[in-house]
Design an enzyme around this catalytic site. Structure first.
Site, PDB file in Angstrom:
ATOM      1  N   ASP A 225       0.848  -1.179   0.000  1.00  0.00           N
ATOM      2  CA  ASP A 225       0.000   0.000   0.000  1.00  0.00           C
ATOM      3  C   ASP A 225       0.899   1.250   0.000  1.00  0.00           C
ATOM      4  OD1 ASP A 225      -3.134   0.633   0.566  1.00  0.00           O
ATOM      5  OD2 ASP A 225      -1.906   2.099   1.591  1.00  0.00           O
ATOM      6  N   TYR A 361      -2.804  11.322   0.670  1.00  0.00           N
ATOM      7  CA  TYR A 361      -3.351  11.158  -0.677  1.00  0.00           C
ATOM      8  C   TYR A 361      -3.265  12.481  -1.434  1.00  0.00           C
ATOM      9  CZ  TYR A 361      -5.394   6.624   0.563  1.00  0.00           C
ATOM     10  OH  TYR A 361      -5.567   5.314   0.930  1.00  0.00           O
ATOM     11  N   HIS A 418      -4.401  -7.761   0.302  1.00  0.00           N
ATOM     12  CA  HIS A 418      -3.746  -6.456   0.353  1.00  0.00           C
ATOM     13  C   HIS A 418      -2.996  -6.255   1.666  1.00  0.00           C
ATOM     14  CE1 HIS A 418      -3.329  -2.210  -0.706  1.00  0.00           C
ATOM     15  NE2 HIS A 418      -3.754  -1.890   0.493  1.00  0.00           N
TER      16      HIS A 418
END
Length: 440
Positions: A225, A361, A418
């Site tokens: 990630d 982000y 993930h």
């Protein structure tokens, strides 16, 4: 995962970093206002290079308030479909939240973390909290592991034993690691940036300072990630002593496929079956499942108000990804327990890090599956990749070899998703042993 930080932690006890001290934590949250700038080499602060023991103690009033908020939740109507296409299903989140408000015990995970060697140090003006577990093997290879979102240091804790003490888990003594697991700036118990600029490149520079401050002149870096983005950044920077990286969410999509995907077009002609499957998986992700990322890339402050004020809003925001990204067919409790998920959700709540984590982000502002955006061609140190079947997309070997000219290890495993270290800690450790064995 599509990735397109707020004032620092303050402690209300005198001399909070004294050995064995218990920290009552008061956290505040801020915001950024401009895009990130190019990262410059970090110069050590002569007066702030000390490393202090760290303990967690969340004030009881914070936990009481959390339970009250949870039990007072105002619920929406049930979804109008029989699947998860509209998001987290009402019955699922109500079941989790009922347990959260009536039976869940934060003190258990707090004690688990406090039993580990945890520390804090200041790097580039930010308090960095981290776990540092040394192997009994004096020749252990130092390993830095970076978590992602909506994860935390908690998603990596189960892998510490297999990594530091491989013989207890069927491995070889010579494959042991010293493990360093930092909380990223804006996440968990690390500090929150008060200005812009804390993107993956700057975090990578800070991580090298951390490893050198711990006395490690040779080490390897790993991540999934956001951790994979940071590991890639470190590999491009290639600081002296970084021997290689391992990632389990590699950015391998070539330029032509990325362009077609961005335009919503069918897969380019000539793709192999494996490449077509990867293209389709990512196309589905971007068109149906990436709304969370678009919000945090463009409006982290706006989405953060609801996540900061409503624990159930935060839980649903995170649970949605546990359901989609674990190797569980949409039922995350097949991969993670209720307590494990709530440990992570509660960590975000008590540290008030919904906005500060989302700001990463906004800082990065690009597609982290795109090999061109991530500049993987600039990496010259050894790269290792493990592909887990439940990942957002399964990186094809062909794309991975094109993306990473210095690829030295590629392996596809048969379970895990993930959150690889969280879901399959022993398999995750086995992969790291194999990947980094040639670099010892």
């Amino acid at each position: 995962m599509y990735f397109l930080f707020s004032p620092r932690i303050q402690y209300n006890l005198p001399n909070p970093f004294a050995a064995g001290s218990v920290l009552a934590i008061v956290l505040f949250c801020g915001m950024g206002s401009a895009r990130s700038v190019a990262a410059a080499p970090i110069q050590p602060e002569a007066s702030a290079t000390a490393i202090h023991p760290f303990q967690i103690h969340v004030p009881e009033a914070t936990l009481v308030d959390l339970r009250q908020r949870v039990l007072a939740t105002r619920w929406p109507e049930k979804e109008t479909v029989s699947d998860q296409s509209q998001g987290v299903q009402l019955a699922k989140i109500q079941d989790l939240v009922h347990y959260w408000g009536t039976e869940y015990d934060w003190r258990k995970v707090e004690a688990k973390l406090n039993a580990l060697p945890m520390f804090v140090t200041t790097i580039d003006g930010i308090d960095i909290q981290f776990i540092h577990v040394k192997s009994k093997n004096p020749k252990a290879l130092p390993l830095l592991i970076t978590h992602g979102w909506p994860g935390s240091i908690l998603e990596l804790v189960k892998a510490i034993g297999p990594l530091t003490d491989p013989t207890a888990y069927g491995g070889r003594a010579e494959d042991a690691f010293d493990v360093v697991i930092p909380s990223m700036p804006g996440y968990g118990f690390s500090g929150k940036p008060q200005s812009t600029g804390w993107g993956p490149d700057r975090i990578g520079l800070a991580w090298d300072v951390l490893m050198k401050r711990l006395g490690y002149q040779r080490y390897v870096s790993q991540g999934g990630d956001w951790g994979s983005v940071v590991a890639d950044a470190m590999a491009r920077q290639a600081p002296k002593g970084l021997l290689g990286i391992h990632v389990n969410m590699p950015p391998t999509v070539p330029a032509d496929a990325a362009k077609a995907m961005s335009a919503g077009e069918p897969a380019p002609a000539g793709l192999s079956a494996e490449e077509k499957s990867a293209y389709d998986a990512l196309s589905t992700f971007f068109t149906k499942n990436a709304g969370y990322g678009a919000m945090m890339v463009t409006r982290p402050q706006t989405v953060g108000y609801g996540l900061t004020d409503s624990p159930v809003g935060l839980a649903a925001w995170m649970y949605d990804k546990f359901a989609q990204w674990t190797y569980s067919g949409g039922d995350p409790e097949k991969s993670l327990t209720k307590d494990e998920m709530l440990d992570d959700i509660t960590l975000y709540w008590v540290t008030n890090s919904a906005i500060s984590s989302a700001q990463l982000y906004w800082e990065n502002n690009n597609n982290n599956f795109n090999a061109v955006d991530q500049k993987t061609a600039q990496i010259s140190i050894p790269v290792a990749v493990t592909v887990f079947p439940g990942e957002i997309y399964r990186a094809p070997r062909s794309w991975t070899e094109r993306a990473y000219p210095s690829l030295r290890y590629f392996h596809e495993v048969d379970k895990g998703g993930h959150f690889a270290a969280w879901e399959e800690p022993q398999l995750f450790a086995q992969e790291l042993r194999a990947a980094f064995r040639p670099l010892r």
